[in-house]
Design a protein around this motif. Structure first.
Motif, PDB file in Angstrom:
ATOM      1  N   PHE A  37       0.828  -1.205   0.000  1.00  0.00           N
ATOM      2  CA  PHE A  37       0.000   0.000   0.000  1.00  0.00           C
ATOM      3  C   PHE A  37       0.859   1.250   0.000  1.00  0.00           C
ATOM      4  CE2 PHE A  37      -4.272  -0.934  -0.168  1.00  0.00           C
ATOM      5  CZ  PHE A  37      -4.597  -2.026   0.616  1.00  0.00           C
ATOM      6  N   ALA A  38       1.873   1.222   0.835  1.00  0.00           N
ATOM      7  CA  ALA A  38       2.719   2.408   0.956  1.00  0.00           C
ATOM      8  C   ALA A  38       3.327   2.770  -0.395  1.00  0.00           C
ATOM      9  CB  ALA A  38       3.809   2.177   1.993  1.00  0.00           C
ATOM     10  N   SER A  39       3.820   1.762  -1.113  1.00  0.00           N
ATOM     11  CA  SER A  39       4.493   2.086  -2.378  1.00  0.00           C
ATOM     12  C   SER A  39       3.498   2.553  -3.431  1.00  0.00           C
ATOM     13  CB  SER A  39       5.275   0.875  -2.891  1.00  0.00           C
ATOM     14  OG  SER A  39       4.380  -0.120  -3.324  1.00  0.00           O
ATOM     15  N   LEU A  40       2.249   2.076  -3.295  1.00  0.00           N
ATOM     16  CA  LEU A  40       1.256   2.503  -4.277  1.00  0.00           C
ATOM     17  C   LEU A  40       0.841   3.947  -4.075  1.00  0.00           C
ATOM     18  CD1 LEU A  40      -1.331  -0.398  -4.653  1.00  0.00           C
ATOM     19  CD2 LEU A  40       0.222   0.484  -6.366  1.00  0.00           C
ATOM     20  N   LEU A  41       0.855   4.340  -2.816  1.00  0.00           N
ATOM     21  CA  LEU A  41       0.277   5.643  -2.541  1.00  0.00           C
ATOM     22  C   LEU A  41       1.329   6.748  -2.535  1.00  0.00           C
ATOM     23  CD1 LEU A  41      -2.293   4.563   0.161  1.00  0.00           C
ATOM     24  CD2 LEU A  41      -2.698   5.125  -2.221  1.00  0.00           C
ATOM     25  N   GLN A  42       2.314   6.626  -3.384  1.00  0.00           N
ATOM     26  CA  GLN A  42       3.261   7.730  -3.487  1.00  0.00           C
ATOM     27  C   GLN A  42       3.764   7.832  -4.925  1.00  0.00           C
ATOM     28  OE1 GLN A  42       7.294   6.401  -2.062  1.00  0.00           O
ATOM     29  NE2 GLN A  42       5.994   5.390  -0.577  1.00  0.00           N
ATOM     30  N   GLY A  43       4.309   8.984  -5.221  1.00  0.00           N
ATOM     31  CA  GLY A  43       4.991   9.212  -6.502  1.00  0.00           C
ATOM     32  C   GLY A  43       4.102   8.998  -7.710  1.00  0.00           C
TER      33      GLY A  43
END
Lengths: 248, 233, 242
Positions: B7-13
């Motif tokens: 989730f964390a990687s999806l919700l950035q950049g």
């Protein structure tokens, strides 16, 4: 368009059978029927749960209904198609995916229909049944559900029409029902997309329009039957539940 | 890989950017189609009111087509079928200017307008005939009667059904992915295809639709409460 | 046979039943009367727990009605209840309505239930309507079927909640006749009714209720000629005044 019908009729109607699995309009109808029938037990459970006096049961059914009704059917189909193999390790075919997704979906919508049907049976009859000593389940089985389901027949038929239209989404996961067949035909012909898709629309129209005429006729006969017997409900709107956000 | 890492990687950049773009387009499709559909539905109602069977049949045919053909197929007829009927210059013009979005809006609008016009019609029919009589007896003209007395009440009467249609439209925007419109469903599939984080990507999309739908349902019930206290029936 | 002890019921702040302490003996016919809103219907509905009570207890043949729910269905099968709105099951024939209780709840065979059903329908004068659907019958006929349906359970006590109030005047008599016959056979009955003629003829005792309390209990002769409580007197005067 008549040429297309002539050349590709079988593909549209029954897919690649017998050289392949059954497809086309036949698969569309089968998908719809199987989904409706399979979702019935779930819908009845949900309807009973939502009218039950046991709060946890009621709330669980409410949560289920409100979650399923809030997401597009397409998303539900993708969840089923991609996540079930991840979780169970089995790869499931497009047809099975569609049925599972539609059953989950219809469990909520048909459940609403059942709930409205149960609520529409006058409370006095439930009192009479319980006053005789009937248990909750006897009362439901012998008095409430028979009447509720009969009164809800037009709504159930309407749901069937919705399911039939929803089977078109199977195209997006490669299941070879009639929309997919049209796509295949278009890929071959390339120069007549309008005719192909107009024909496809025509197929659905004939099927669904006939069913909706049937539903109308059913509704009118039920109304006539009830109007003939001093019912205090005259507005059919009171019976037909306003179903939030149906995918069309 | 932990789900929560995903989730964390999806919700950035870039991914976050893409998701937001998809959501924005979904909302754009939804709002534009909703407004246009309502306007079109009013036009359809007006056409129906013109005396004569022809108009009735015309509008009925329109409504029945859109109610009995799946939305997906309607999209296909517009996106794949209609351009064939247009001259090449128009086709190019449309393609250069985001054809998917244009056709998606057209298809969604026409589809929703059919249902909305039927809901308005039921709303009208549910009004007691005494309303028209009272209004004309006071001296109001035909148009004034419509404007001041009938239409406002009809809209309030059809409010619950209109909320349903709104909800339905919001979810139907997802079908536009089938013609390549880069709304949320399309973006979700793209990201899922890239990252293989199936569960997480679908979860993000689900959250968006859940919140959006519940917001619409909430507005609907608030409207219902206000309606009931207004009318004090 | 039926005992009310310190029975109290509240709807929120409103006290619907106020310290009810009464007793109905076997074979007795008690008529409960009083103005609208006096709690008569509420009272009779607490006897088979169609309404709950918050204080006190009600016993039928020594069995607690408002205790655990475990044996409530069995208890209810021993109490016949006739509703103001008849509440017949419209999707079943008249005979099926009378049969369903014995078959489902008492486990009788279809043949036994059918025989008993026809007997009871004959008793209420509707043998010829056995295969009709309820909604084809008049109100008076439907109520008689409802009485037969309740009797099919062979209950030792019958409760009547304003059985004739929903009927057109010309049909009241046929229902009251059935009730009078039942009383003559020795059935224990509690009837909530406005039919004072019936009360005078058939009741062993009359309870007058107002504002949730039983204000007077007396035999009919005494009640109608020399009511003790002022509100009872007013009630009787109002009725006579028609």
């Amino acid at each position: 368009m008549l040429d297309i019908l002539h050349d590709y009729g079988p593909l549209l109607l029954i897919g690649q059978y017998p050289q392949g699995p059954l497809g086309g309009l036949a698969l569309t109808i089968i998908l719809a029927l199987v989904s409706l029938i399979a979702s019935f037990p779930i819908a009845i459970c949900i309807g009973l749960a939502r009218t039950s006096s046991i709060a946890p049961l009621r709330n669980a059914a409410l949560a289920y209904t409100y979650v399923v009704r809030a997401i597009p059917l397409l998303l539900l189909i993708f969840w089923t198609y991609f996540v079930i193999p991840l979780v169970t390790g089995y790869n499931i075919s497009g047809t099975v995916t569609m049925v599972v997704a539609l059953v989950v979906y219809e469990g909520a919508y048909l459940g609403e229909v059942v709930r409205a049907g149960i609520n529409a049976v006058p409370k006095g009859q439930v009192e009479a049944a319980r006053a005789m000593g009937m248990s909750y389940s006897q009362c439901m089985r012998k008095v409430v559900l028979p009447q509720a389901l009969f009164n809800m027949l037009p709504s159930i038929l309407n749901q069937f029409i919705m399911i039939t239209k929803n089977t078109s989404l199977a195209y997006l996961i490669g299941t070879q029902e009639v929309t997919f067949a049209a796509y295949q035909i278009n890929n071959q012909l390339l120069t007549q997309p309008f005719q192909v898709y107009a024909l496809l629309a025509g197929f659905y129209f004939v099927l669904c329009f006939s069913l909706s005429r049937l539903a109308n006729w059913l509704e009118r006969s039920i109304e006539r039957k009830r109007a003939g017997v001093a019912s205090h409900r005259t507005n059919s709107e009171a019976e037909q539940p306003v179903l939030l956000g149906q995918a069309k | 890989m932990s789900i929560f890492n995903g989730f964390a990687s999806l919700l950035q950049g870039d991914y976050l950017h893409a998701f937001l773009g998809g959501m924005a387009l979904t909302l754009e499709l939804f709002v534009i189609s909703a407004v246009l559909a309502f306007l079109l539905a009013c036009v359809l109602m007006a056409i129906r009111l013109v005396p004569g069977r022809a108009t009735d049949v015309l509008v009925s045919a329109y409504v029945e087509y859109h109610r009995n053909v799946p939305s997906l197929v309607q999209l296909f007829v517009w996106y794949f079928g209609v351009p064939q009927l247009l001259p090449a210059s128009t086709q190019n013009l449309i393609n250069d200017n985001g054809g998917e979005v244009i056709f998606a809006i057209i298809a969604l609008t026409l589809n929703a307008a059919a249902y909305v016009s039927e809901d308005l019609r039921s709303g009208f029919r549910s009004l007691p005939s005494g309303q028209t009589e009272a209004s004309r007896a006071l001296g109001l003209g035909y148009v004034q009667t419509l404007r001041k007395v009938l239409i406002p009440q009809a809209i309030w009467a059809s409010a619950p059904s209109l909320v349903n249609q709104t909800l339905g439209l919001f979810k139907t925007t997802a079908l536009a992915m089938a013609i390549g419109t880069a709304e949320l469903m399309y973006i979700t599939r793209q990201i899922e295809g890239e990252t293989y984080m199936t569960f997480q990507t679908f979860a993000v999309a689900s959250l968006f639709y859940l919140l959006g739908s519940w917001a619409i349902m909430l507005c609907g019930s608030l409207l219902q409460q206000r309606n009931q206290s207004r009318m004090a029936r | 046979m039926i005992e009310f002890k310190d029975v109290n019921k509240w709807y929120g702040d409103y006290r619907a039943l106020h310290d009810i302490n009464e007793h109905v003996s076997a074979g007795e016919v008690v008529v409960v009367c009083g103005p609208s809103g006096s709690g008569k219907s509420t009272l009779i509905r607490t006897v088979n727990r169609l309404e709950e009570i918050q204080a006190g207890n009600i016993r039928i043949s020594g069995e607690e009605v408002h205790g655990s729910r475990k044996h409530l269905n069995t208890l209810r099968s021993r109490v016949g209840f006739v509703f103001q709105q008849f509440n017949l099951f419209p999707h079943m024939s008249v005979l099926d309505n009378v049969m369903i209780g014995p078959m489902t709840v008492l486990g009788r065979s279809k043949a036994d239930a059918a025989n008993k059903g026809r007997e009871l329908l004959a008793k209420v004068g509707l043998a010829h309507k056995a295969d009709a659907m309820p909604l084809q019958l008049s109100g008076g006929q439907q109520q008689r079927v409802a009485i037969a349906r309740a009797l099919a359970m062979e209950p030792p006590v019958m409760l009547f909640d304003e059985p004739t109030s929903a009927l057109d005047p010309e049909m009241v008599g046929e229902v009251l006749q059935v009730m009078k016959d039942l009383a003559a056979e020795g059935m224990t009955m509690i009837c909530v009714t406005h039919e004072m003629g019936f009360a005078r003829e058939v009741a062993d005792r009359i309870w007058f209720m107002d504002a949730g309390q039983v204000l007077e209990r007396a035999v009919p002769e005494v009640f109608f000629t020399t009511p003790q409580h002022p509100r009872a007197a007013k009630f009787i005067a109002d009725i006579r005044g028609h």
